[in-house]
Enzyme design. Structure first.
Site, PDB file in Angstrom:
ATOM      1  N   GLN A 149      -7.790   0.046   3.524  1.00 43.27           N
ATOM      2  CA  GLN A 149      -8.635  -0.492   4.598  1.00 43.27           C
ATOM      3  C   GLN A 149     -10.024  -0.880   4.105  1.00 43.27           C
ATOM      4  O   GLN A 149     -10.744  -1.617   4.781  1.00 43.27           O
ATOM      5  CB  GLN A 149      -8.753   0.524   5.742  1.00 43.27           C
ATOM      6  N   CYS A 176       4.054   5.878  19.083  1.00 41.55           N
ATOM      7  CA  CYS A 176       5.085   6.043  20.111  1.00 41.55           C
ATOM      8  C   CYS A 176       6.311   6.661  19.469  1.00 41.55           C
ATOM      9  O   CYS A 176       6.878   6.088  18.561  1.00 41.55           O
ATOM     10  CB  CYS A 176       5.487   4.682  20.674  1.00 41.55           C
ATOM     11  N   GLY A 186       0.821  -1.210   0.000  1.00 41.21           N
ATOM     12  CA  GLY A 186       0.000   0.000   0.000  1.00 41.21           C
ATOM     13  C   GLY A 186       0.855   1.261   0.000  1.00 41.21           C
ATOM     14  O   GLY A 186       0.538   2.250  -0.661  1.00 41.21           O
ATOM     15  N   THR A 187       1.957   1.225   0.730  1.00 41.83           N
ATOM     16  CA  THR A 187       2.833   2.401   0.815  1.00 41.83           C
ATOM     17  C   THR A 187       3.387   2.765  -0.559  1.00 41.83           C
ATOM     18  O   THR A 187       3.338   3.924  -0.983  1.00 41.83           O
ATOM     19  CB  THR A 187       3.987   2.117   1.805  1.00 41.83           C
ATOM     20  N   SER A 200      -3.538  -3.118  -0.541  1.00 40.36           N
ATOM     21  CA  SER A 200      -2.431  -3.831   0.090  1.00 40.36           C
ATOM     22  C   SER A 200      -2.921  -5.229   0.461  1.00 40.36           C
ATOM     23  O   SER A 200      -3.874  -5.377   1.221  1.00 40.36           O
ATOM     24  CB  SER A 200      -2.002  -3.067   1.344  1.00 40.36           C
ATOM     25  N   ALA A 201      -2.237  -6.253  -0.075  1.00 44.63           N
ATOM     26  CA  ALA A 201      -2.749  -7.626   0.054  1.00 44.63           C
ATOM     27  C   ALA A 201      -2.853  -8.112   1.496  1.00 44.63           C
ATOM     28  O   ALA A 201      -3.747  -8.886   1.837  1.00 44.63           O
ATOM     29  CB  ALA A 201      -1.877  -8.579  -0.755  1.00 44.63           C
ATOM     30  N   ASN A 237      -7.944   4.265   8.538  1.00 50.25           N
ATOM     31  CA  ASN A 237      -7.378   3.102   9.211  1.00 50.25           C
ATOM     32  C   ASN A 237      -7.507   3.149  10.727  1.00 50.25           C
ATOM     33  O   ASN A 237      -7.451   2.128  11.385  1.00 50.25           O
ATOM     34  CB  ASN A 237      -5.907   2.918   8.827  1.00 50.25           C
TER      35      ASN A 237
HETATM   36  N1  PLP Z   1      -2.852   3.096   3.660  1.00 52.40           N
HETATM   37  C1  PLP Z   1      -3.606   2.736   4.714  1.00 52.40           C
HETATM   38  C2  PLP Z   1      -4.931   3.367   4.900  1.00 52.40           C
HETATM   39  C3  PLP Z   1      -3.150   1.764   5.609  1.00 52.40           C
HETATM   40  O1  PLP Z   1      -3.898   1.433   6.650  1.00 52.40           O
HETATM   41  C4  PLP Z   1      -1.875   1.184   5.378  1.00 52.40           C
HETATM   42  C5  PLP Z   1      -1.331   0.199   6.331  1.00 52.40           C
HETATM   43  O2  PLP Z   1      -1.665   0.166   7.491  1.00 52.40           O
HETATM   44  C6  PLP Z   1      -1.127   1.587   4.261  1.00 52.40           C
HETATM   45  C7  PLP Z   1      -1.648   2.545   3.427  1.00 52.40           C
HETATM   46  C8  PLP Z   1       0.223   1.009   3.975  1.00 52.40           C
HETATM   47  O3  PLP Z   1       0.120  -0.289   3.446  1.00 52.40           O
HETATM   48  P1  PLP Z   1       1.362  -1.303   3.514  1.00 52.40           P
HETATM   49  O4  PLP Z   1       1.425  -1.828   4.897  1.00 52.40           O
HETATM   50  O5  PLP Z   1       1.010  -2.369   2.517  1.00 52.40           O
HETATM   51  O6  PLP Z   1       2.569  -0.549   3.090  1.00 52.40           O
END
Ligand code: PLP
Length: 404
Positions: free
Chosen positions: A184, A330, A74-75, A204-205, A156
């Site tokens: 999400q 944190c 996802g990132t 994101s899988a 999220n």
């Molecule tokens: N976007 C959202 C809304 C997420 O909740 C997350 C992960 O928690 C990501 C992006 C990032 O995804 P990844 O963990 O696959 O990099």
């Protein structure tokens, strides 16, 4: 020694790989290990598997398989969508302005902040107390030089679901690229990209019972984007690097499975979520639901619990085998309330007691009842030990709330 009982209530963080998904992936680690770029049989086998996964994903998104790019998660999908559109606009002198919201995931927010260093201008839209972005705010923020709008499908931390279809219409009428982070939302909400009118969508899988380290970016044909990773010609020249074949196979199977079982999963999650919300509101005084009461993900129950600190709460729950999370990050020993809780206006002392419980396929009503009983006991104990114990007792007495 018998293994301690564990209850996993953090499905927004990650999910276990489903057995069917693992089974589909395994041969691609061993006997079908080929590189999809190789011309001989091993390569062709791997290449066919990629195409098959692409078709499965495209079927759920209601798009052309050629509009699906596999990434490392996802990132990366968020980074590619945002930087890709921005740098394309810079290259062609098309505009310099991006609209997003204050509650996006850091993958979006930090990509925008990075672009600001290069002179891009970013509007971070506020949200209301439920975490909802307003359509009229989006409309008012649009400028002649706006090149991208990025609004997450579902948050999220607090689970609020944003009006993506409406924002999509707005963006399309004005010819502005529209990206949504659907990380999400996947598994629970409709991902039909035509209906949503999105140009770019991130997945994101590992959030839908697939493997970690694999993501999807949907890019609508004709979307102005400059691809960010150079090298070989993989992913139709849009994302270089040898593909994670087992991971991509798992992603295709996991997404297909998630949408085949969606109605049942939504019903199951909603039932458990509502049991948690109802139980917490009834049994724990001074607990407040965060996020929208109705427009929220079916699996998200998030709260701020006054007179407790998240850190102590999460550690105490962990000792009882319950895995949960908070809306705090944190940083060097101090707990900062998250940007999301700040954006919805939760006062700092309350934000320090945030708790996020996200249910999944394998949770049961019995686990929820056990969690509620533990939570009630732990919160009561922490409040008695808290430096604010006297204040808590006074507030409780003034409200006529008795000891449980
Ligand atoms: N976007 C959202 C809304 C997420 O909740 C997350 C992960 O928690 C990501 C992006 C990032 O995804 P990844 O963990 O696959 O990099």
């Amino acid at each position: 020694m018998a293994e301690k009982r564990r209850i996993y209530l953090d499905h927004a963080a990650t999910t276990p790989v489903k057995p069917q998904v693992l089974e589909a992936m395994l041969p691609y680690f061993t006997e079908r290990f080929g590189n999809p770029s190789s011309i001989y049989s091993y390569g062709r086998e791997a290449s066919r598997a990629l195409q098959d996964a692409r078709e499965r994903v495209a079927a759920v998104l209601n798009c052309d398989p050629r509009e699906v790019i596999f990434t490392s998660g996802g990132t990366e999908s968020d980074n590619l969508a945002i930087k890709g559109v921005a740098w394309h606009a810079r290259l062609h002198n098309r505009g310099n302005h991006i609209i997003t919201t204050a509650i996006e995931h850091h993958a979006v927010l930090h990509s925008c902040q990075y672009l600001e260093k290069f002179g891009f201008e970013v509007t971070y839209l506020p949200v209301d107390k439920y975490g909802l972005v307003s359509l009229s705010d989006v409309e008012a923020a649009i400028r002649p030089d706006t090149v991208l709008i990025s609004v997450m499908y579902a948050n999220n931390e607090i689970g609020t679901v944003e009006p993506i279809e409406e924002i999509g219409s707005l963006a399309r009428e004005r010819g502005i690229a529209f990206h949504t982070d659907a990380v999400q939302a996947a598994g629970y909400l409709d991902l039909d990209v035509r209906k949503l009118k999105v140009d770019l969508l991130s997945l994101s899988a590992h959030k839908f019972y697939g493997p970690k380290g694999v993501g999807v970016l949907y890019v609508r044909k004709g979307t102005p984007i400059l691809y960010q990773q150079q090298g070989g010609s993989q992913e139709m020249n849009r994302r270089a690097g040898t593909e994670n074949v087992p991971g991509i196979v798992g992603t295709g199977v996991a997404l297909e499975l998630a949408y085949r079982c969606r109605d049942e999963e939504v019903r199951h999650a909603r039932e458990l979520r509502d049991r948690l919300i109802e139980g917490i509101m009834r049994r724990i005084p001074f607990a407040y639901l965060t996020g929208h009461p109705e427009l929220r993900l079916p699996n998200n129950a998030s709260f701020c619990i006054e007179f407790v600190e998240s850190e102590g709460l999460l550690l105490s729950l962990d000792l009882k085998g319950i895995c949960a999370s908070s809306g705090s990050a944190c940083t060097s020993g101090s707990i900062e309330p998250s940007h999301v809780l700040r954006a919805i206006g939760v006062p700092a002392p309350l934000a320090h007691g945030s708790l996020r419980l996200t249910v999944g396929s394998d949770n049961t009503a019995e686990e929820i009842d056990y969690t509620l009983a533990v939570l009630e006991e732990v919160v009561e104990r922490l409040r008695r030990l808290s430096p604010r114990a006297k204040e808590f007792e006074a507030r409780r007495a003034s409200l006529g709330v008795g000891r449980p």
